[in-house]
Design a protein around this motif. Structure first.
Motif, PDB file in Angstrom:
ATOM      1  N   GLN A 103       0.841  -1.209   0.243  1.00  0.00           N
ATOM      2  CA  GLN A 103      -0.135   0.071  -0.062  1.00  0.00           C
ATOM      3  C   GLN A 103       0.719   1.346  -0.049  1.00  0.00           C
ATOM      4  O   GLN A 103       0.585   1.913  -0.664  1.00  0.00           O
ATOM      5  N   SER A 104       1.940   1.307   0.753  1.00  0.00           N
ATOM      6  CA  SER A 104       2.815   2.377   0.674  1.00  0.00           C
ATOM      7  C   SER A 104       3.393   2.704  -0.550  1.00  0.00           C
ATOM      8  O   SER A 104       3.536   3.998  -0.931  1.00  0.00           O
ATOM      9  N   TYR A 105       3.843   1.706  -1.242  1.00  0.00           N
ATOM     10  CA  TYR A 105       4.485   2.034  -2.479  1.00  0.00           C
ATOM     11  C   TYR A 105       3.663   2.557  -3.340  1.00  0.00           C
ATOM     12  O   TYR A 105       3.974   3.433  -4.131  1.00  0.00           O
ATOM     13  N   ILE A 115      -5.373  12.287  -3.311  1.00  0.00           N
ATOM     14  CA  ILE A 115      -4.431  10.764  -3.606  1.00  0.00           C
ATOM     15  C   ILE A 115      -4.299  10.167  -2.329  1.00  0.00           C
ATOM     16  O   ILE A 115      -4.275   8.932  -2.126  1.00  0.00           O
ATOM     17  N   LEU A 116      -3.544  10.995  -1.225  1.00  0.00           N
ATOM     18  CA  LEU A 116      -3.260  10.530  -0.032  1.00  0.00           C
ATOM     19  C   LEU A 116      -4.560   9.644   0.747  1.00  0.00           C
ATOM     20  O   LEU A 116      -4.542   8.526   1.008  1.00  0.00           O
ATOM     21  N   ASN A 117      -5.715  10.467   0.537  1.00  0.00           N
ATOM     22  CA  ASN A 117      -6.865   9.928   1.236  1.00  0.00           C
ATOM     23  C   ASN A 117      -7.473   8.969   0.520  1.00  0.00           C
ATOM     24  O   ASN A 117      -8.146   7.860   0.972  1.00  0.00           O
ATOM     25  N   ASP A 118      -7.491   8.809  -0.768  1.00  0.00           N
ATOM     26  CA  ASP A 118      -8.089   7.636  -1.493  1.00  0.00           C
ATOM     27  C   ASP A 118      -7.162   6.502  -1.477  1.00  0.00           C
ATOM     28  O   ASP A 118      -7.930   5.301  -1.251  1.00  0.00           O
ATOM     29  N   TYR A 119      -6.002   6.534  -1.460  1.00  0.00           N
ATOM     30  CA  TYR A 119      -5.193   5.352  -1.536  1.00  0.00           C
ATOM     31  C   TYR A 119      -5.085   4.814   0.149  1.00  0.00           C
ATOM     32  O   TYR A 119      -4.785   3.676   0.277  1.00  0.00           O
ATOM     33  N   TRP A 120      -5.402   5.552   0.872  1.00  0.00           N
ATOM     34  CA  TRP A 120      -5.531   5.169   2.572  1.00  0.00           C
ATOM     35  C   TRP A 120      -6.461   4.931   3.075  1.00  0.00           C
ATOM     36  O   TRP A 120      -6.806   3.792   3.651  1.00  0.00           O
ATOM     37  N   SER A 121      -7.813   5.519   2.672  1.00  0.00           N
ATOM     38  CA  SER A 121      -9.145   5.227   3.068  1.00  0.00           C
ATOM     39  C   SER A 121      -9.875   4.468   2.379  1.00  0.00           C
ATOM     40  O   SER A 121     -10.762   3.906   2.978  1.00  0.00           O
TER      41      SER A 121
END
Length: 449
Positions: free
Chosen positions: A194-196, A266-272
């Motif tokens: 996920q981090s990648y 982008i941060l919220n989409d791929y994290w949440s």
């Protein structure tokens, strides 16, 4: 002949698992020291009531008559599940524990002009198990301890016009403690995956301040693993804390200087909203023996004698699990297991002893966080007991199964999944043999709110 196939099949799986090339991608990640508690309470209830008119034919010597009468039927069922999970991970020890307490209650009632029938069944089940792996050295040699306890109590009772006509009480208890030794470790690598994707998508959109390094991804993944283990009773506060922490980390790494709406999107989409599949890397082989005590008894008011039985048995297993992350999108899993059961102190026929083997290989494809394609081929051989004309004989039941599934995560509310399976079984009992089966499943689920 078939018994000799099991050791050779296991040896083949062993060679296949450990002879892969070392071109690992995600396998470099090591889960940090974490401790996770999860407590979940669920309540389920359903019921219905039917009112209708029924006709009954009354036959006399020379004629018959029909009588109409009203019938009322009601059904009620409720269940409570209290589930507690505990996960502890360090370099020296891994502990996975689960405890479940489930009381249920079923009630049925039927009422007419002449009769009033009722039936109820309260039941309580309690299950707890813990899997402890204690690592002895840097080569991942470990001792495995698996205590387990299962208890069930149920009570069935029916009444006709207030008089008890049936009453049945059942209790069962099963305790065991598995003791074994093994070598290897399966490392969860989903957080690195996920981090990648989070950092690479920020880089591809030109939002990073400098060139992305591998050490940045590993630092971000370590922070993610620790962050996911914090406990919050308010989901909204959890998301606020998580995004603030990740944003602070990216600024400290000097990967982000100017924060804009594209960056936060982008941060919220791929994290949440990403659907993170469970992925592991590593090999584990272990040998474990589990002495068990099994006891059950039942009382029936319609019988003069109570039924009860208790005995000890020993279940031994040798198994191999191998998970290889071929690259970001592909993984390969192999599992092999041979098990046997021996009843130790049963005075009756020991025909319940058995030997079994299970072997399989699986390839999974994850093109993104929303799609997964899984396919596996497995073979199972089981020595079963067949009762025919009063005689018990041992027969081998073999099954070959191919299964593939596709899952698409459209949104947190909408998900589409489908699967198809093909299997062949050579024996079910003394009558049915050579069963060929094709099955499919399609599911579209939408959460309204």
């Amino acid at each position: 002949m078939k018994k000799t196939i099991l050791p050779f099949a296991f040896f083949f799986c062993f060679i296949l698992a450990f002879s892969q090339d070392k071109n690992f991608d995600l396998s470099k990640y090591k889960l940090p020291n974490i401790k996770r508690h999860k407590l979940q309470l669920s309540f389920n209830s359903n019921g219905n009531q039917n009112n209708y008119t029924e006709e009954d034919e009354l036959i006399y010597n020379s004629h018959s008559e029909y009588r109409s009468f009203d019938v009322k039927k009601s059904h009620f069922n409720t269940k409570i599940d209290l589930l507690y999970n505990y996960f502890f991970n360090t370099k020296e020890k891994i502990v996975i524990s689960e405890t479940q307490f489930s009381p249920t209650y079923k009630f049925q009632k039927e009422k007419t002009e002449d009769t009033k029938d009722s039936y109820y069944q309260p039941e309580i089940t309690f299950k707890t198990s813990t899997d402890i792996s204690i690592f002895l050295n840097d080569k991942n040699v470990f001792i495995n301890i698996i205590p387990e306890l299962n208890f069930r109590h149920s009570k069935d009772q029916s009444k006709i016009n207030g008089e008890t006509n049936y009453k049945h009480i059942y209790n069962s208890l099963e305790t065991s403690i598995g003791l074994g030794i093994g070598k290897g470790r399966l490392e969860p690598v989903s957080d690195l995956w996920q981090s990648y994707f989070i950092l690479k998508n920020l880089e591809n959109d030109g939002l990073l301040n400098r060139t992305l390094k591998e050490s940045d991804i590993f630092e971000f993944a370590t922070k993610s693993s620790k962050l996911k283990n914090k406990r919050f009773f308010d989901y909204r506060l959890r998301k606020i804390e998580e995004l603030k922490t990740l944003d602070s980390l990216l600024h400290n790494q000097q990967l982000i200087i100017n924060s804009d709406i594209n960056y936060f999107t982008i941060l919220n989409d791929y994290w949440s909203f990403a659907n993170i599949w469970e992925r592991h890397s590593g090999n584990v082989m272990k040998l474990i023996s589990t002495p068990r005590y099994i006891s059950w008894n039942q009382k029936n008011m319609n019988k003069h004698n109570d039924d009860d039985e208790s005995f000890f048995d020993l279940v031994s297993k040798i198994n191999l699990t191998s998970s290889k992350q071929i690259n970001l999108n592909w993984e390969r899993n192999i599992w092999c297991e041979i098990s046997s059961r021996n009843i130790l102190n049963r005075e009756e026929d020991t025909a319940n002893d058995f030997m079994a083997g299970n072997f399989g290989v699986e390839y999974n494809y994850f093109p993104n966080f929303r799609t997964s394609i899984r396919s596996n081929l497995s073979f199972t051989a089981h020595e079963s007991n067949v009762l025919f004309e009063g005689d018990i004989t041992k027969k081998w039941k073999n099954e070959i199964r191919f299964y593939t599934s596709i899952n698409y995560y459209i949104s947190p509310q909408l998900r589409l999944s489908g699967s198809i399976g093909v299997s062949h079984m050579n024996r079910l009992n003394h009558v049915m043999t050579d069963l060929f089966n094709i099955g499919y499943h399609v599911n579209l689920s939408y959460a309204i709110f």
